[in-house]
Design a protein around this motif. Structure first.
Motif: not given
Length: 82
Positions: A50-51, A55-56, A61-63
């Motif tokens: 839900n954040c 993405s994918d 934020e951190c990868g």
């Protein structure tokens, strides 16, 4: 375990199923004492799901891969959502 090298791959050449399998295999290899209990893992993933930064499967934020970060008991959300 070797992760796919994707520095120059095209999505049309990417073996997504093999990549997902490697992620799941990696999580399965986390020692039990370092792994989040199933209910905590599910709770963390629901928050990630839900954040707006997800993405994918990657945390914007951190990868990291959200499923891996959520599986490790000692890790935290980079923006303190869990």
């Amino acid at each position: 375990m070797s992760m796919p090298k994707c520095g120059k791959c095209l999505l049309s050449e990417f073996d997504f199923e093999a990549f997902v399998k490697e992620i799941k295999d990696y999580i399965a290899l986390i020692p039990e004492e370092q792994k989040a209990p199933p209910e905590l893992y599910s709770h963390r993933l629901e928050i990630c799901r839900n954040c707006s930064s997800l993405s994918d499967g990657l945390c914007g934020e951190c990868g990291c891969f959200a499923e891996i970060r959520s599986a490790k008991l000692s890790l935290k959300c980079p923006v303190n959502k869990w």
